[in-house]
Design a protein around this motif. Structure first.
Motif, PDB file in Angstrom:
ATOM      1  N   TYR A   1       6.689  21.186  89.678  1.00 11.70           N
ATOM      2  CA  TYR A   1       6.893  22.590  90.015  1.00 11.70           C
ATOM      3  C   TYR A   1       8.320  22.982  89.641  1.00 11.70           C
ATOM      4  O   TYR A   1       9.288  22.294  89.972  1.00 11.70           O
ATOM      5  CB  TYR A   1       6.671  22.796  91.509  1.00 11.70           C
ATOM      6  CG  TYR A   1       6.549  24.254  91.926  1.00 11.70           C
ATOM      7  CD1 TYR A   1       5.321  24.907  91.871  1.00 11.70           C
ATOM      8  CD2 TYR A   1       7.654  24.956  92.375  1.00 11.70           C
ATOM      9  CE1 TYR A   1       5.196  26.225  92.264  1.00 11.70           C
ATOM     10  CE2 TYR A   1       7.546  26.282  92.766  1.00 11.70           C
ATOM     11  CZ  TYR A   1       6.315  26.914  92.709  1.00 11.70           C
ATOM     12  OH  TYR A   1       6.196  28.228  93.090  1.00 11.70           O
TER      13      TYR A   1
ATOM     14  N   ARG B   1       8.139  23.664  82.861  1.00 16.23           N
ATOM     15  CA  ARG B   1       7.025  23.886  81.949  1.00 16.23           C
ATOM     16  C   ARG B   1       7.290  23.070  80.693  1.00 16.23           C
ATOM     17  O   ARG B   1       8.413  22.612  80.453  1.00 16.23           O
ATOM     18  CB  ARG B   1       6.880  25.368  81.615  1.00 16.23           C
ATOM     19  CG  ARG B   1       8.067  25.935  80.843  1.00 16.23           C
ATOM     20  CD  ARG B   1       7.930  27.423  80.657  1.00 16.23           C
ATOM     21  NE  ARG B   1       9.129  28.003  80.032  1.00 16.23           N
ATOM     22  CZ  ARG B   1       9.399  29.299  80.013  1.00 16.23           C
ATOM     23  NH1 ARG B   1       8.558  30.148  80.594  1.00 16.23           N
ATOM     24  NH2 ARG B   1      10.498  29.732  79.434  1.00 16.23           N
TER      25      ARG B   1
ATOM     26  N   LEU C   1       7.092  34.632  89.134  1.00 20.18           N
ATOM     27  CA  LEU C   1       5.775  34.291  89.666  1.00 20.18           C
ATOM     28  C   LEU C   1       4.944  35.555  89.869  1.00 20.18           C
ATOM     29  O   LEU C   1       5.504  36.647  90.030  1.00 20.18           O
ATOM     30  CB  LEU C   1       5.925  33.559  90.999  1.00 20.18           C
ATOM     31  CG  LEU C   1       6.474  32.131  90.913  1.00 20.18           C
ATOM     32  CD1 LEU C   1       6.883  31.653  92.298  1.00 20.18           C
ATOM     33  CD2 LEU C   1       5.433  31.194  90.327  1.00 20.18           C
TER      34      LEU C   1
ATOM     35  N   GLU D   1       9.536  29.834  89.520  1.00 15.70           N
ATOM     36  CA  GLU D   1       9.313  28.507  90.091  1.00 15.70           C
ATOM     37  C   GLU D   1      10.637  27.785  90.310  1.00 15.70           C
ATOM     38  O   GLU D   1      10.848  27.144  91.341  1.00 15.70           O
ATOM     39  CB  GLU D   1       8.410  27.683  89.167  1.00 15.70           C
ATOM     40  CG  GLU D   1       6.954  28.087  89.185  1.00 15.70           C
ATOM     41  CD  GLU D   1       6.082  27.086  88.438  1.00 15.70           C
ATOM     42  OE1 GLU D   1       6.566  25.968  88.168  1.00 15.70           O
ATOM     43  OE2 GLU D   1       4.937  27.417  88.121  1.00 15.70           O
TER      44      GLU D   1
ATOM     45  N   THR E   1       1.730  28.528  95.402  1.00 14.36           N
ATOM     46  CA  THR E   1       1.909  27.159  94.921  1.00 14.36           C
ATOM     47  C   THR E   1       1.422  27.089  93.478  1.00 14.36           C
ATOM     48  O   THR E   1       0.851  28.049  92.943  1.00 14.36           O
ATOM     49  CB  THR E   1       1.111  26.174  95.781  1.00 14.36           C
ATOM     50  OG1 THR E   1      -0.287  26.483  95.656  1.00 14.36           O
ATOM     51  CG2 THR E   1       1.519  26.280  97.240  1.00 14.36           C
ATOM     52  N   SER E   2       1.628  25.965  92.851  1.00 10.53           N
ATOM     53  CA  SER E   2       1.189  25.831  91.461  1.00 10.53           C
ATOM     54  C   SER E   2      -0.328  25.921  91.349  1.00 10.53           C
ATOM     55  O   SER E   2      -0.863  26.435  90.371  1.00 10.53           O
ATOM     56  CB  SER E   2       1.683  24.506  90.878  1.00 10.53           C
ATOM     57  OG  SER E   2       1.235  23.422  91.671  1.00 10.53           O
ATOM     58  N   TYR E   3      -1.067  25.438  92.359  1.00 11.78           N
ATOM     59  CA  TYR E   3      -2.522  25.518  92.335  1.00 11.78           C
ATOM     60  C   TYR E   3      -2.995  26.967  92.403  1.00 11.78           C
ATOM     61  O   TYR E   3      -3.911  27.386  91.703  1.00 11.78           O
ATOM     62  CB  TYR E   3      -3.115  24.717  93.500  1.00 11.78           C
ATOM     63  CG  TYR E   3      -3.007  23.234  93.312  1.00 11.78           C
ATOM     64  CD1 TYR E   3      -3.974  22.541  92.605  1.00 11.78           C
ATOM     65  CD2 TYR E   3      -1.931  22.527  93.823  1.00 11.78           C
ATOM     66  CE1 TYR E   3      -3.876  21.182  92.414  1.00 11.78           C
ATOM     67  CE2 TYR E   3      -1.818  21.160  93.641  1.00 11.78           C
ATOM     68  CZ  TYR E   3      -2.797  20.499  92.932  1.00 11.78           C
ATOM     69  OH  TYR E   3      -2.694  19.149  92.740  1.00 11.78           O
TER      70      TYR E   3
ATOM     71  N   LYS F   1      -1.138  29.668  91.633  1.00  8.78           N
ATOM     72  CA  LYS F   1      -0.631  30.399  90.471  1.00  8.78           C
ATOM     73  C   LYS F   1      -1.510  30.153  89.245  1.00  8.78           C
ATOM     74  O   LYS F   1      -1.831  31.069  88.494  1.00  8.78           O
ATOM     75  CB  LYS F   1       0.801  29.950  90.175  1.00  8.78           C
ATOM     76  CG  LYS F   1       1.408  30.530  88.907  1.00  8.78           C
ATOM     77  CD  LYS F   1       2.810  30.043  88.704  1.00  8.78           C
ATOM     78  CE  LYS F   1       2.840  28.559  88.401  1.00  8.78           C
ATOM     79  NZ  LYS F   1       2.247  28.260  87.076  1.00  8.78           N
ATOM     80  N   ASP F   2      -1.906  28.892  89.040  1.00  8.99           N
ATOM     81  CA  ASP F   2      -2.700  28.538  87.864  1.00  8.99           C
ATOM     82  C   ASP F   2      -4.195  28.673  88.095  1.00  8.99           C
ATOM     83  O   ASP F   2      -4.985  28.372  87.197  1.00  8.99           O
ATOM     84  CB  ASP F   2      -2.388  27.094  87.445  1.00  8.99           C
ATOM     85  CG  ASP F   2      -0.921  26.916  87.080  1.00  8.99           C
ATOM     86  OD1 ASP F   2      -0.306  27.922  86.681  1.00  8.99           O
ATOM     87  OD2 ASP F   2      -0.405  25.800  87.215  1.00  8.99           O
TER      88      ASP F   2
END
Length: 689
Positions: free
Chosen positions: A168, A171, A185, A192, A224-226, A228-229
């Motif tokens: 996190y 990239r 974000l 991030e 969170t990254s989950y 967001k993606d």
């Protein structure tokens, strides 16, 4: 090639396989199909069924693949007689998988023929060639994997990101390197990287806990990254759906991750034993902030312990000798409903541990055991006495051993270098046609074996040197700590200081629970093992403990060792004298812990073969463990039985030794018949004099 008259009646199947999605997209399965059609036309074979495994790896058994499973089922039902494959590696990518598949198919009467390789399992030479080709396929796969690992490690050292979850705040750019992600974000003005900086700031500079940081980020609505993606379909063991919220554990994982201070460890998450490659990456926070955050985490843990309702000085140090599990601190109601602290074996939970039932161990009062251990630690700190002399002598011996090992290490390294030179010389002789390939192979194999032995010895010496270095560091720190703690100690030391002293000086505390026939309540015997000393057990009275050595105190809670009047008592005494737990004895003999516990309580009879195992493990005679000296020997039958038991044989084993049937031994001991002169001579060798 099969004749036309027989080929017309053959039921032919074709097995096709490609192992990756890239191959599927390049239509390599179609290339195999076209080749098989042309091959069948050329040899006038009629194909009755096609078996296609698209994108299936060859490292799994044939029965684990969809088409492979169907193929085996058809072969079992007699639907095919001949199986065509493009190449042998289509059946598998390791020799074992290939040979297992061929063996199973041939067991159903199916012959295998490769369309591009010169073998057919219909004749012996073809089967021999198949074995060789299977080994070649295995070698080819291993070589490819080795090259891939070398290539991956080479790319990793340059800093390239080779897959996996991107941390996190980062990239992967178009060149394959990690870079800091400063993109905003969704529905937020923060990036991030900004979230990561906020996390470190709140913990390192403001001293917040991971729980408070997680609550704050969730209140802000930071994704969170989950989230967001929009990760819904996941791989491996990860869950298919996530809650998408910040949890304290996730905050902690970010804090302890060295990537954020600019140091990434490639290969750390791998389950395989491999080299860990450290490479530099762009840092989101500086090293000082990262180190400060680690200290705050440590301080928060200590603070959590300080705020606990009841703190246990010996937490994690006490071991139960009945089941081998750890004692933990628990509060139980005492007199006038006041809570009283006890150390309780975790094996008391039903069906936990090797006993497969509740452990019968005794609870130990917290105040009693902690006062005992703490007073011993104080004595050791103020009066270390002979312990320091023993440490100095040990250090002097280890220093001499270290010098010898280092000298041997230099010799071995030179010998390994000489083996490489010798290997090159052999290759030069082969290139000049001075020696044959057979001689080359023998010499290279011999050199490799000698080099492997040297390298193994090299690793052993390095391990010994590392162990000695660790001991020296631990000993030096211990001596220094003794002087420091002596200066720190006052009349009322803090719990944290007492805990630090105990963890440094106490190696383990063993709790033996003993049952006696005349009392229903169990009694406990406590053995304390301290570091940097030999184990000594004092009984009956408390001797001066200047050495800080293992103590076995005789109090109202610790009765003497069991008596020798029963087999169970003798087994337990022998075990305790060797300082073995029931788990240790079970591992040494192969007898279950439950059976040993019942035997020590005289609730079951130990068989002669098990007495033999116990005798070897405990170093005492079979006769002593079985209390056989009291057996009568007035008649011949009684003497035969006593001789058999003295040597630890059951009737079947003893009959085999004498050369008669088991029933004959039974008749002799019951005195229903007498042994002949021939067998009497054999029996006399076993009689107890």
């Amino acid at each position: 090639m099969l004749k036309q008259s027989t080929s017309s009646i053959l039921k032919v199947g074709v097995y096709l396989r490609v192992s990756s999605e890239d191959q599927v997209e390049r239509r390599t399965i179609e290339n195999q199909l076209d080749f098989a059609r042309k091959y069948a036309d050329l040899h006038q074979l009629e194909i009755v069924k096609w078996y296609k495994d698209d994108g299936v790896t060859g490292t799994i058994p044939l029965e684990a693949r969809p088409a492979g499973r169907e193929l085996l089922e058809d072969a079992k039902n007699g639907h095919i007689d001949l199986l065509l494959i493009y190449r042998l590696d289509r059946l598998g990518r390791s020799a074992r998988i290939i040979l297992n598949a061929v063996h199973e198919l041939e067991g159903y009467g199916v012959k295998i023929r490769s369309m591009t390789e010169p073998f057919d399992t219909g004749d012996p030479s073809g089967r021999f060639l198949l074995t060789i080709l299977a080994g070649v396929a295995d070698l080819e796969r291993e070589t490819i994997l080795e090259r891939m690992w070398y290539g991956a490690n080479r790319a990793a050292r340059t800093g390239k990101w080779l897959g996996g979850i991107v941390p996190y705040g980062y990239r992967v750019n178009h060149e394959g390197f990690l870079e800091i992600n400063e993109d905003p974000l969704p529905h937020s003005d923060m990036s991030e990287a900004g979230v990561v900086r906020l996390i470190f700031h709140m913990i390192a500079n403001q001293g917040h806990s991971c729980i408070k940081v997680a609550d704050y980020l969730n209140a802000l609505g930071v994704p969170t990254s989950y989230t967001k993606d929009d990760r819904k379909v996941t791989r491996g063991k990860r869950k298919e759906k996530t809650s998408g919220i910040w949890r304290p554990a996730r905050i902690r994982n970010i804090i302890i991750n060295t990537t954020y201070k600019g140091l990434h460890q490639y290969g750390k998450r791998s389950n395989k034993k491999r080299e860990i490659i450290e490479r530099e990456v762009p840092a989101i926070v500086n090293v000082e902030t990262w180190e400060k955050a680690q200290q705050v985490l440590k301080d928060n843990r200590l603070e959590a312990l300080r705020n606990a309702k009841n703190r246990y000085l010996l937490r994690g140090l006490m071991k139960c000798q009945c089941c081998g599990l750890t004692y933990t601190g628990i509060n139980y109601p005492g007199s006038k409903r006041a809570l009283r602290g006890y150390y309780v074996c975790t094996g008391k939970q039903a069906y936990r541990g090797p006993l497969r039932g509740k452990c019968p161990s005794k609870n130990i009062p917290q105040d009693w055991i902690e006062d005992l251990v703490w007073n011993d630690c104080l004595t050791f700190i103020h009066y270390p006495g002979e312990a320091l002399k023993e440490i100095a002598a040990t250090m002097e011996t280890k220093q001499a051993e270290k010098h010898d090992l280092e000298s041997e290490l230099a010799v071995i390294r030179k010998a390994i270098d000489d083996k490489d030179i010798e290997r090159q010389s052999i290759l030069d002789l082969f290139r000049k046609n001075i020696i044959t390939f057979s001689d080359l192979e023998k010499q290279i194999q011999k050199i490799n074996q000698e080099k492997a032995l040297l390298e193994q010895r090299l690793r052993d010496i390095q391990s010994s040197l590392q162990a000695e270095q660790d001991y020296a560091m631990k000993t030096t720190n211990a001596i220094q700590l003794l002087h420091e703690l002596r200066d720190k100690l006052n009349d009322n030391p803090s719990f944290e200081l007492k805990r630090e002293i105990v963890k440094t000086l106490v190696q383990s505390i063993l709790v033996h629970t003993i049952y006696k026939e005349h009392t229903k309540r169990p009694r406990a015997s406590v053995t304390i093992k301290y570091s940097f000393s030999k184990d000594v057990i004092h009984t009956d009275k408390r001797e001066d403990n200047n050495l800080g050595i293992s103590i076995h105190k005789e109090t109202s809670m610790s009765p003497p060792l069991p008596d020798d009047n029963t087999p169970g008592g003798r087994i337990r005494r022998a075990r305790l004298e060797k300082n073995m737990t029931l788990v240790d004895l079970a591992a040494a003999t192969g007898i279950s812990v439950t059976s040993l516990r019942l035997a020590e309580q005289n609730k079951t009879t130990v068989s002669p073969p098990n007495l033999r195992k116990l005798s070897e493990a405990l170093g005492v005679s079979i006769a002593y463990l079985g209390c056989f000296e009291n057996l009568p020997e007035h008649t011949l039958g009684q003497r035969i039985k006593k001789a058999r038991l003295y040597h630890g044989y059951n009737k079947r084993e003893f009959a085999k030794k004498i050369g008669v049937s088991t029933r004959m031994i039974w008749w002799w001991e019951k005195e229903e018949c007498q042994p002949s002169e021939k067998y009497m001579e054999r029996l006399l060798k076993f009689f107890v004099i």
